[in-house]
Structures are given as structure tokens and as C-alpha cells.
Design an enzyme around this catalytic site. Structure first.
Site, PDB file in Angstrom:
ATOM      1  N   GLU A  87      38.147  38.266  37.123  1.00  0.00           N
ATOM      2  CA  GLU A  87      37.918  37.107  36.241  1.00  0.00           C
ATOM      3  C   GLU A  87      36.985  36.074  36.863  1.00  0.00           C
ATOM      4  O   GLU A  87      36.354  35.298  36.150  1.00  0.00           O
ATOM      5  CB  GLU A  87      39.260  36.467  35.860  1.00  0.00           C
ATOM      6  CG  GLU A  87      40.011  35.718  36.964  1.00  0.00           C
ATOM      7  CD  GLU A  87      40.905  36.611  37.816  1.00  0.00           C
ATOM      8  OE1 GLU A  87      40.658  37.830  37.870  1.00  0.00           O
ATOM      9  OE2 GLU A  87      41.838  36.073  38.456  1.00  0.00           O
ATOM     10  N   HIS A  95      39.886  39.824  42.083  1.00  0.00           N
ATOM     11  CA  HIS A  95      39.975  38.984  40.877  1.00  0.00           C
ATOM     12  C   HIS A  95      38.696  39.114  40.047  1.00  0.00           C
ATOM     13  O   HIS A  95      37.772  38.319  40.220  1.00  0.00           O
ATOM     14  CB  HIS A  95      40.183  37.524  41.273  1.00  0.00           C
ATOM     15  CG  HIS A  95      41.526  37.259  41.857  1.00  0.00           C
ATOM     16  ND1 HIS A  95      42.613  36.910  41.087  1.00  0.00           N
ATOM     17  CD2 HIS A  95      41.984  37.338  43.128  1.00  0.00           C
ATOM     18  CE1 HIS A  95      43.679  36.759  41.869  1.00  0.00           C
ATOM     19  NE2 HIS A  95      43.317  37.015  43.113  1.00  0.00           N
ATOM     20  N   CYS A 100      45.497  41.694  41.373  1.00  0.00           N
ATOM     21  CA  CYS A 100      45.961  41.296  42.700  1.00  0.00           C
ATOM     22  C   CYS A 100      47.468  41.511  42.849  1.00  0.00           C
ATOM     23  O   CYS A 100      47.906  42.654  42.997  1.00  0.00           O
ATOM     24  CB  CYS A 100      45.538  39.853  42.971  1.00  0.00           C
ATOM     25  SG  CYS A 100      45.402  39.510  44.723  1.00  0.00           S
TER      26      CYS A 100
HETATM   27  N1  GLN Z   1      50.744  37.257  46.933  1.00  0.00           N
HETATM   28  C1  GLN Z   1      49.846  38.352  47.054  1.00  0.00           C
HETATM   29  C2  GLN Z   1      49.114  38.341  48.382  1.00  0.00           C
HETATM   30  O1  GLN Z   1      49.011  37.334  49.031  1.00  0.00           O
HETATM   31  C3  GLN Z   1      48.853  38.392  45.917  1.00  0.00           C
HETATM   32  C4  GLN Z   1      47.919  37.234  45.880  1.00  0.00           C
HETATM   33  C5  GLN Z   1      47.201  37.102  44.579  1.00  0.00           C
HETATM   34  O2  GLN Z   1      47.650  37.640  43.574  1.00  0.00           O
HETATM   35  N2  GLN Z   1      46.092  36.393  44.566  1.00  0.00           N
HETATM   36  O3  GLN Z   1      48.596  39.354  48.790  1.00  0.00           O
END
Ligand code: GLN
Length: 541
Positions: free
Chosen positions: A515, A513, A380
């Protein structure tokens, strides 16, 4: 007919209620029952989405896009049962529903009160969205005696009255501490905690006593005597080597036998082969690797619970002990410090994160992994930063940034409405932080002949998201020119889902994600491959 099991905790917090709940669920699932597992959280937030993970632990995202308590992650990992939005309720949600109804005039002039209006809403939630499940297991957050949990416990008391003993069971989890100066286990806190519950009209049917080490039958007898319970209703749960040993321990203590008699079930044999084998593998791991997780919420591994677990699952899959070091990215603001901090790792992982603070250290870690060909996984935020790092090395794009860090002339990472001018985009509410992200399961299409295609062995995948920002579609060309392959895209080809570096043995960034979907039964292919790349890297260096 659905039966209900309510799980409360007493004496102290952090007793592992979530693990016990998950283990019980696993034993019932392995005994071929259908179930749902729910968490009732007494805090006032509508959901944990806006809570600081360093305080409250990870926010677990479900397929259907809910931001929920991290215990739901355990439920999924232990059972493979996919959690839903309706499996997590908070006081905030209950009250907002009650107040909504009050404004609409649904209560027809009556005085709106905790009993019955709030308790009715809680009971409604517990029974909501079910399909003839054999069991609904409800874990109540917090500790008995907290002011916040009173309406929940009152609702459970009422439910017991409505359902009867044959269709409901109360499990109370307590602590039996060992006092070394007296060389004795102390049962008094457990007695008091049960008394507290009794004062609220709830007599637990079963106690699970957490303890550092086994206590004697005498202690059990004492607890049974003071807490109105038969001896076989007092189970002991000593510390485990891994959380995945808990189903085995509870089974040995006779948990299913007790359920059998309480509910007059006919469980004959529960197949525990999987947990036995998993545990055996865990105690006999032959290999070892060191991975650095470079993030900001490094003070608590609880903030990245699922990530921890996913690496553990894939470690077992690869016969490898995965040693995780949590590196605070603020420590490596300066690239010269990176070498010293990161040189002894076989893999570097930059996980999800938010905000500018600490981001330059993360970018340095990415650059280090890129330069020295160390296996790298960016999740992410980690992927977004890997793109920024890459572009900053391309002539003319040195100022690439994310609008998350403030105004920029090179908004390589930004919100969709910022680059899709004039079009209607999926909901991104800019004034309200709660629930304004791309959340839940989305499809990605993988490009053939890429590393990720080799890993997933298919072109269509579904993974869970939780982010506000996206890779800006207008920068795809320079991104590719900087040495990145866009190996996974959204079905409309607008959103970047997976990247990899062309000139690197194992460098992957994912917008989702992975995970969140890893379980001991099905360790995630991305982590399986990441660990095997780390093993290869280790054997070469
Ligand atoms: N801060 C980033 C966003 O909002 C990544 C978010 C995250 O890593 N879950 O897109």
C-alpha cells in the site's frame, strides 16, 4: 535558484494541510518544475515510529527506510516524487543534533540557545540534501499558536529575511466556519490567526480558507481588508468529494496564477487531464464491492491511511467503489462468531499490526477466508498470521506461534537472531524499540508460474518493509506441506516475502507493505488484482 514555499495552518487542526501541500506540489510538478516536499513536525519524538497510530495516524515508511509522518504518503501519492529520510524533521531530531554538537564542543564555549542554535539547525535541514530543485515546499505541522512550533516559525521568519520575497512564499491555511443560526460565514478566526502569525513577524502572502461550502465575495473582501492581502491572495477551498479533487479546486481558484505573479514564473499551461479524468471516473463508478479489514487499530481509518488510499486507487482502476468495513478483531475471538461478522464481504484483508492482543480474531478471519475461498490479502502481520493459521492445522504443528506473543516451542515467526545462531544479522536492536525494524525498500525474487508472478509480470520486485519478525527459515518445509506456496523470497532465499495458498482462487500474504507504493497514477498491481478477484467472487455468489 531554488524557491521556498512555507505552509502553515491556523484556527484548528485537521484542515487538510497535507492535502493542500500535496495538491500544490502536484500542480507545480504538472507545470514541469522539480521539487522536494518536506514536513517539519514540532513534536519531541525523534520520528513517529514509536507513536500509537490510533493517536497519530499511520507511520509512513520511505524507500530509504525512514519512519515518517503520514503526510509524506500524501506527497508521494499526489506527485509520484519519492520521499527521503531528509524530508521529515521533528523537534526531537533537531534537539538531539544540537545536543550532540554541544557535547562535542562544536559551539566553542558559547551558550547554546533556541535562537540561533536551534533555529540554525532547522534552517540547515530545510536546505539540506537538495539538488538545484526549482521549489522546496515545507509544511509545518501543528497549528500557529502552539508553543512547540515557535522555533520553527522563527526559523522561517529568518529564512524569509535571508531569501527575500522573490524566493519565498508563505501560505497560511485557515478555517472560515459557517454559523447556521446567524446564517453567516465568520472571518474572525482567520483574522485572529493571521494576527498571531504577524505577531511572530510573518505576513502570509496567500491565504487558503477552508470552508464547508462556498462563501461570498464579501467575505473574501473582508478577509483581504483585515489581513493585508490583495483580493486574489485570498483563496477559498470548499469541501471536496475526494481529496484528489483538491488540485483541480485550487487550480480553479487561481493558485498557479498567484504563484506565477509572486515568483515571476512563466507557467503557461498546466496539464490537468489526469486529475480531470480521475475525478470523472470517481463520480461515475459502476460497480461496488465490500471488503472487511480485520485489525486492531480500527477506531481510526487514519491508522491505515495508505491502505485506504491503495484500495481506493485500485477501485477506480477497476471502475469499482470499494466499501471498507473496519472490523475489530477482538470481536471475533470465537470462530463461531466469524460467519456472522464476515459473511457479507467479497474480500478479507488482515493488515499490518503488532502484539498478541486481537491476533486470535485475525487468525479466525484468515481461517474463514481460507475455508470459504474468499479472496484474502494478508499484509505483514497478516501474512505471518496466515502462516501460523496454516501450520496449526498440520499434524504435529498445532502449537505454532510467533515469539512476538511470548515464549513458544514452535517459533514459526521469530526474529532472525533467534534462529540464525551465532551469525551476524542485520541490525535488530532489542532494547530500543525506535528504529529496530527491517525498514525500507528490499528486493524480492518471485517464483514463475505463481499468482504473484502473474500479477507483477516480472521476477524482481522492490517493496517497502516495516517489521521486526520474519518467517523462521527452519520451518519452510512444514509451511509448504501445510498447503502454502512460497512465491516470493529474498535474494539469498532465506526470508519469506510472499506466500499464496495452492488450493484457493486468491489467497496472498506479503511480508512487505504494498500500500505504501500505490498512487492514483500507478495503482498497485496486488490491489488491482485483489479487487478484480473480489468482483469475480461477487459475480459467482
Ligand atoms: N508485528 C510484526 C513484526 O514486527 C508485523 C509488523 C507489521 O505488520 N508491520 O514483524
Amino acid at each position: 535558484m531554488t524557491k521556498y514555499i512555507f505552509i502553515t495552518g491556523g484556527v484548528v487542526s485537521s484542515l487538510g494541510k497535507g492535502i493542500v501541500t500535496s495538491s500544490l506540489a502536484s500542480l507545480l510538478k504538472l507545470s514541469k518544475f522539480n521539487l522536494r516536499i518536506r514536513k517539519l513536525d514540532p513534536y519531541l519524538n525523534i520520528d513517529p515510529g514509536t507513536m500509537n497510530p490510533a493517536q497519530h495516524g499511520e507511520v509512513f515508511v520511505t524507500d530509504d527506510g525512514a519512519e515518517t509522518d503520514m503526510d509524506l504518503g500524501h506527497y508521494e501519492r499526489f506527485t509520484g516524487i519519492i520521499s527521503k529520510k531528509s524530508d521529515n524533521i521533528t523537534t526531537g531530531k533537531v534537539y538531539s543534533e544540537v545536543l550532540r554538537k554541544e557535547r562535542k564542543g562544536d559551539y566553542l564555549g558559547s551558550t547554546v540557545q533556541v535562537i540561533p542554535h536551534v533555529t540554525n539547525e532547522i534552517k540547515k535541514f530545510i536546505k539540506k540534501d537538495l539538488k538545484n530543485e526549482d521549489f522546496v515546499i515545507c509544511e509545518i505541522g501543528g497549528t500557529v499558536g502552539d508553543i512547540e512550533s515557535l522555533p520553527f516559525l522563527e526559523a522561517l521568519r529568518q529564512l524569509r529575511n535571508e531569501l527575500g520575497k522573490e524566493k519565498s512564499l508563505f501560505i497560511h491555511i485557515t478555517l472560515v466556519p459557517f454559523i447556521s443560526s446567524a446564517n453567516e460565514f465568520k472571518t474572525k478566526p482567520t483574522q485572529h490567526s493571521v494576527k498571531e502569525l504577524l505577531g511572530l513577524g510573518i505576513q502570509p502572502d496567500l491565504l487558503i480558507c477552508r470552508t464547508e461550502k462556498k462563501f461570498s465575495k464579501d467575505s473574501k473582501k473582508k478577509i483581504s481588508l483585515f489581513c493585508n492581502l490583495s483580493l486574489d491572495s485570498v483563496l477559498m477551498l470548499e469541501n471536496a468529494q475526494t481529496i484528489y479533487e483538491v488540485p483541480l479546486k485550487l487550480h480553479n481558484e487561481g493558485l498557479l496564477r498567484k504563484l506565477n505573479s509572486h515568483f515571476a514564473l512563466k507557467i503557461k499551461k498546466t496539464n490537468l487531464d489526469f486529475w480531470n479524468k480521475f475525478y470523472q471516473k470517481f463520480v461515475c463508478l459502476e460497480k461496488e464491492i465490500n471488503v472487511a479489514i480485520v485489525g486492531k487499530y480500527t477506531n481510526l481509518s487514519e491508522s491505515y491511511k495508505s491502505l485506504n488510499e491503495a484500495l481506493f486507487h485500485s477501485g477506480i482502476f477497476n471502475n469499482t467503489r470499494v466499501k471498507i468495513s473496519w472490523i475489530d478483531s477482538r470481536r471475533i475471538k470465537d470462530f463461531n462468531k466469524t460467519q456472522k461478522t464476515l459473511e457479507n464481504f467479497q474480500g478479507i484483508l488482515v493488515p499490518g499490526g503488532f502484539g498478541k492482543e486481537g491476533s486470535s480474531g485475525k487468525i479466525n478471519a484468515i481461517k474463514f477466508a481460507k475455508t470459504f475461498k474468499i479472496p484474502f490479502l494478508g499484509i505483514c502481520f497478516g501474512m505471518q498470521l496466515a502462516i501460523i493459521e496454516s501450520l496449526r492445522n498440520l499434524k504435529g504443528y498445532e502449537k505454532s506461534s510467533s515469539t512476538e506473543f511470548g515464549k513458544t516451542d514452535f517459533p514459526v515467526i521469530s526474529m532472525m537472531h533467534e534462529w540464525e545462531k551465532g551469525k551476524k544479522i542485520h541490525k535488530q536492536d532489542l532494547d530500543n524499540l525506535g528504529g529496530s525494524m527491517r525498514l525500507g525498500s528490499y528486493k524480492s525474487i518471485l517464483k514463475k508460474n505463481t499468482l504473484v508472478f502473474k500479477i507483477y509480470k516480472k521476477t524482481k520486485i522492490f517493496e517497502r518493509h516495516r517489521h521486526r519478525y520474519e518467517v523462521n527459515y527452519n520451518y519452510l518445509k512444514p509451511i509448504v506441506n501445510s498447503g502454502i506456496t512460497l512465491s516470493g523470497m529474498s535474494p539469498n532465499k532465506k526470508l519469506v516475502e510472499i506466500i499464496e495458498r495452492t488450493n484457493h482462487p486468491w489467497f496472498i500474504g506479503v511480508q512487505f507493505h504494498p500500500e505504501l507504493k500505490s498512487t492514483p497514477f500507478k495503482p498497485h498491481p496486488i490491489f488491482n488484482s485483489f479487487i478484480s478477484a473480489m468482483l469475480k467472487f461477487k459475480s459467482k455468489s
